[in-house]
Design an enzyme around this catalytic site. Structure first.
Site, short mmCIF file in Angstrom:
data_model
loop_
_atom_site.label_atom_id
_atom_site.label_comp_id
_atom_site.label_asym_id
_atom_site.label_seq_id
_atom_site.Cartn_x
_atom_site.Cartn_y
_atom_site.Cartn_z
N GLU A 169 -9.65 -4.87 -3.66
CA GLU A 169 -8.98 -3.85 -2.84
C GLU A 169 -9.99 -2.86 -2.25
O GLU A 169 -9.90 -2.47 -1.08
CB GLU A 169 -7.98 -3.07 -3.72
CG GLU A 169 -6.91 -3.89 -4.40
CD GLU A 169 -5.63 -3.99 -3.59
OE1 GLU A 169 -5.65 -3.63 -2.41
OE2 GLU A 169 -4.63 -4.45 -4.16
N SER A 218 0.84 -1.20 0.00
CA SER A 218 0.00 0.00 0.00
C SER A 218 0.88 1.26 0.00
O SER A 218 1.65 1.46 -0.93
CB SER A 218 -0.96 -0.03 1.19
OG SER A 218 -1.98 0.93 1.05
N HIS A 248 -8.11 -5.37 0.34
CA HIS A 248 -6.83 -4.72 0.59
C HIS A 248 -6.25 -5.25 1.91
O HIS A 248 -6.95 -5.32 2.91
CB HIS A 248 -7.06 -3.21 0.68
CG HIS A 248 -5.83 -2.38 0.71
ND1 HIS A 248 -4.96 -2.27 -0.35
CD2 HIS A 248 -5.31 -1.57 1.69
CE1 HIS A 248 -3.98 -1.44 -0.05
NE2 HIS A 248 -4.16 -1.01 1.19
#
Length: 449
Positions: free
Chosen positions: A306, A189, A379
């Site tokens: 995600e 990320s 995610h």
């Protein structure tokens, strides 16, 4: 000295580390020092022996906005602004053998607002046991590292921290049995975004040879529109004596700046800025990527859902939420679009451009979630396959469902094999042509040049 401890001599002094199950674990080793809102200075010497056997400090932060997906990862970890430290995990044999081991330097995610390199859920013991040294980096976050304030704080302090960590590794990793010429940088990320930025930063050249990007948010807006206005608001809140404020005071100001950024329509209040050291101008980014492609192989990937970590927060406040069937469909479409726009499509485009420039690039995707989960391949769901143990992740809402433990533990060995092989392999083309029987839910694309 305790029989479970080992002493390591470094140029700057001695350190004490823990050893267990064939691994050596170094925690809280300072790589740089920095006063509040000041640039970091590389640590050269320290009083020895320096105790690196206890949990490390992390940057002051508020609860993560993704706790509803991951659970609370920091678990009351001690926080302090003096937080520039490394966690180093390595095979014990690496201290004795003459052949140096490859190194993986990993930057944690958290939207540049939360996280820490030494968190238990990020313990890389199983990855290090594959024959590599793993270095987890803790750096400044939020208002402490990513808010430019005229006359008070320069831009990109957190990036400068990361850059200093790479310099420290380059100078010192050989004393842990690591090869400074075989460094791979990685992150997830915001950490993946950081690793990407290092590929286009002049001062990072020569400090690593490969890159792994886990869910890089390439679709985030880079424009600095409104940043100056936000910076002036920050300056008014901080006042003329920033050193007189407590850490808690600054965290409260951090919240106000996020609210003001939302009011101004800025996607993020805390974010690296182009055109300010160590970053190049935004107009140069394309050519910098092209230059990087000539020398730095990349492995990048994403999870298929995600957006499940982000859309629900927006959706719950929408007018559509009250319509059971239509609302569910709209939420699903919004999640697909968000996943694609912010993560999947721009990463695929980055991969294509890298290949077009003659670079070595491979991609992967993860499309798995526990049976019965409402989050999908959300995610962060890739993290338990690489770091920590089942005990450190079992409470995570994203893993609640049937069969999660069995899949994470079985497939995790193979995923760690993949990442370690990317760090170790002499020939990345051979890596790309190698078949990895991960699982039918893990899709790996090995593109040819």
């Amino acid at each position: 000295m305790d029989s479970n401890q080992v002493e390591i001599q470094l140029p700057g002094g001695r350190i004490l580390a823990k050893r267990s199950n064939g691994l050596v674990h170094v925690r809280g080793l300072r790589y740089a020092t920095a006063s509040r809102f000041q640039r970091p200075t590389l640590t050269e010497n320290w009083p020895s022996p320096f105790d690196c056997t206890k949990p490390a400090i992390i940057c002051p932060q508020r609860p993560s906005r993704l706790n509803f997906i991951t659970g609370d990862l920091k678990l009351d970890r001690q926080m302090d602004e003096d937080c520039l430290n490394l966690t180093i995990t390595m095979p014990e044999s690496g201290l004795e053998q003459s052949q140096k081991l490859p190194v993986l330097v990993w930057f944690h995610g958290g939207a540049y607002l939360s996280g820490g390199g030494d968190l238990d859920c990020y313990y890389p013991g199983s990855l290090a046991s594959k024959g590599i040294i793993v270095v987890n980096v803790t750096y400044r976050l939020g208002i402490f590292g990513f808010m430019p304030v005229d006359g008070i704080a320069p831009s990109n302090l957190g990036l400068m921290d990361q850059l200093e960590s790479l310099r420290w590794v380059s100078r010192n990793i050989q004393h842990f049995g690591g090869d400074p010429k075989q460094v791979t940088i990685s992150g997830q990320s915001a950490g993946a975004h950081s690793a990407f930025l290092m590929t286009i930063v002049d001062d990072a050249k020569g400090l690593f040879r490969r890159v792994i990007l886990q869910s890089p948010p390439f679709g985030e807006v880079y424009a600095d529109n409104g940043v100056e206005q936000l910076s002036q608001y920050a300056k008014a809140l901080i006042g003329t004596e920033p050193q007189s404020l407590t850490t808690h005071d600054l965290l409260e100001i951090e919240v106000k700046l996020i609210a003001e950024a939302n009011h101004m329509g800025l996607p993020l209040a805390y974010w690296p800025h182009f055109g300010r050291y160590p970053m190049p101008d935004l107009s140069e980014s394309e050519s910098r990527v092209s230059d990087s492609a000539k020398t730095v192989p990349v492995l990048s990937g994403w999870t298929m859902n995600e957006g499940s970590a982000f859309v629900p927060v927006q959706y719950e406040n929408s007018l559509w939420a009250k319509f059971p069937i239509l609302g569910t469909v709209i939420k699903s479409v919004a999640t697909w679009k968000f996943s694609g726009r912010l993560f999947v499509w721009p990463t695929q485009e980055y991969h294509r451009k890298y290949l077009a420039c003659g670079g070595n690039s491979s991609t992967y995707s993860l499309d798995w979630s526990p049976a019965g989960s409402t989050h999908g391949a959300v995610h962060c769901i890739d993290l338990p396959f690489l770091f920590g143990s089942w005990d450190t992740w079992k409470a995570a809402p994203m893993l609640q469902g049937t069969g999660a433990k069995e899949v994470v533990e079985r497939v995790g060995h193979q995923v760690r094999d993949l990442f370690a092989h990317f760090c170790i392999a002499d020939d990345v083309c051979a890596f790309r042509s190698k078949h990895f029987d991960i699982d039918e839910d893990f899709v790996f694309e090995f593109a040819s040049q």
